[in-house]
Motif scaffolding. Sequence first.
Motif, short mmCIF file in Angstrom:
data_model
loop_
_atom_site.label_atom_id
_atom_site.label_comp_id
_atom_site.label_asym_id
_atom_site.label_seq_id
_atom_site.Cartn_x
_atom_site.Cartn_y
_atom_site.Cartn_z
N PRO A 76 0.42 -0.01 3.15
CA PRO A 76 -0.02 -1.41 3.04
C PRO A 76 0.53 -2.12 1.81
CG PRO A 76 -1.82 0.10 2.53
CD PRO A 76 -0.70 0.94 3.05
N ARG A 77 1.00 -1.36 0.81
CA ARG A 77 1.56 -2.00 -0.39
C ARG A 77 2.91 -2.64 -0.11
NH1 ARG A 77 1.43 3.20 -4.03
NH2 ARG A 77 2.20 3.93 -2.01
N THR A 78 3.72 -1.98 0.70
CA THR A 78 5.06 -2.50 0.99
C THR A 78 5.17 -3.10 2.39
OG1 THR A 78 5.82 -0.37 1.89
CG2 THR A 78 6.03 -0.70 -0.49
N GLY A 79 4.20 -2.80 3.26
CA GLY A 79 4.28 -3.26 4.64
C GLY A 79 5.20 -2.43 5.50
N THR A 80 5.63 -1.29 4.99
CA THR A 80 6.57 -0.44 5.73
C THR A 80 5.85 0.48 6.70
OG1 THR A 80 8.12 -0.44 3.87
CG2 THR A 80 8.39 1.31 5.50
N LEU A 81 6.37 0.57 7.92
CA LEU A 81 5.85 1.48 8.93
C LEU A 81 6.90 2.54 9.21
CD1 LEU A 81 3.59 2.17 11.01
CD2 LEU A 81 4.86 0.77 12.65
N ALA A 82 6.50 3.79 9.13
CA ALA A 82 7.38 4.90 9.49
C ALA A 82 6.89 5.51 10.78
CB ALA A 82 7.38 5.96 8.38
N ILE A 83 7.79 5.78 11.71
CA ILE A 83 7.44 6.42 12.98
C ILE A 83 8.43 7.56 13.22
CG2 ILE A 83 7.01 6.14 15.44
CD1 ILE A 83 6.74 3.16 15.01
#
Length: 256
Positions: A76-83
């Motif tokens: 949530p700090r960077t808004g990055t989603l890893a899948i």
Amino acid sequence: MRVEHIYRYPVKGLTAEALEEVVLTPGQCLPHDRRFALAQGDAPFDPAAPTWLQKRHFGCLMANAKLALLHSAFDPRTGTLAIRPPEGPPLLASTRTEAGRAEIAGFLSAFLGEEARGTPRFVEAPGHNFTDVAAKCVSIIGLSSLHALEQKVGMHLDPLRFRANIYVSGSLPWAEFDLLGQEVLLGGARLRVFKRIIRCPATEVNPETAERDAEPPKWLREHFGHADLGVYAEVLEGGRIAVGDSLEPTESELLH
């Protein structure tokens, strides 16, 4: 009752993320819980005017068991989603840019294959949560109720099949149903329990293998006369909750 686990699910249908503690806000879900979803191409969801829609409009385990094979993590700090898929390279993309959301939608659509309808969109709407019920709330499961079901069917059931926010121990089976309509203290927060959770075919999916290898809704009806496991509660007064905290009726409820 004692809090054993706290989970959020940033993307509807994807990985549970364990938390040691979290701060609840009145009238809200857990922070970042069901914040994002993959809206199917035929879903009438408008991020500019969000309204609650049934889960069939989105990628979900009820309809898309294979989603359980994906491992996701949201920062949530960077808004990055890893899948990370079971095979092939992982995806790392931003949820904050149009290009990043398009990349995530394309990745999930390709993974779903024929189960993707039209051109799915990876969606978010500020203040909106893609929950199974229209009310913003927290879901709670008593582990003793789950164990009672396991004993009846002679099978271990991963608690994450039921995708609750809070799992508690230290009560009799189905004791959480007795809290219906009552206010409870959960750590430093105060909530009101308002609805039993009716279980759906999503719980048939093994979160490790993505196989439909159990029938909790059917088994609950056969052995207990209902298809319910867990309760929904709305946050009345916010506060910090943590693993190890207690869940108990308020003093005013105990006096009734």
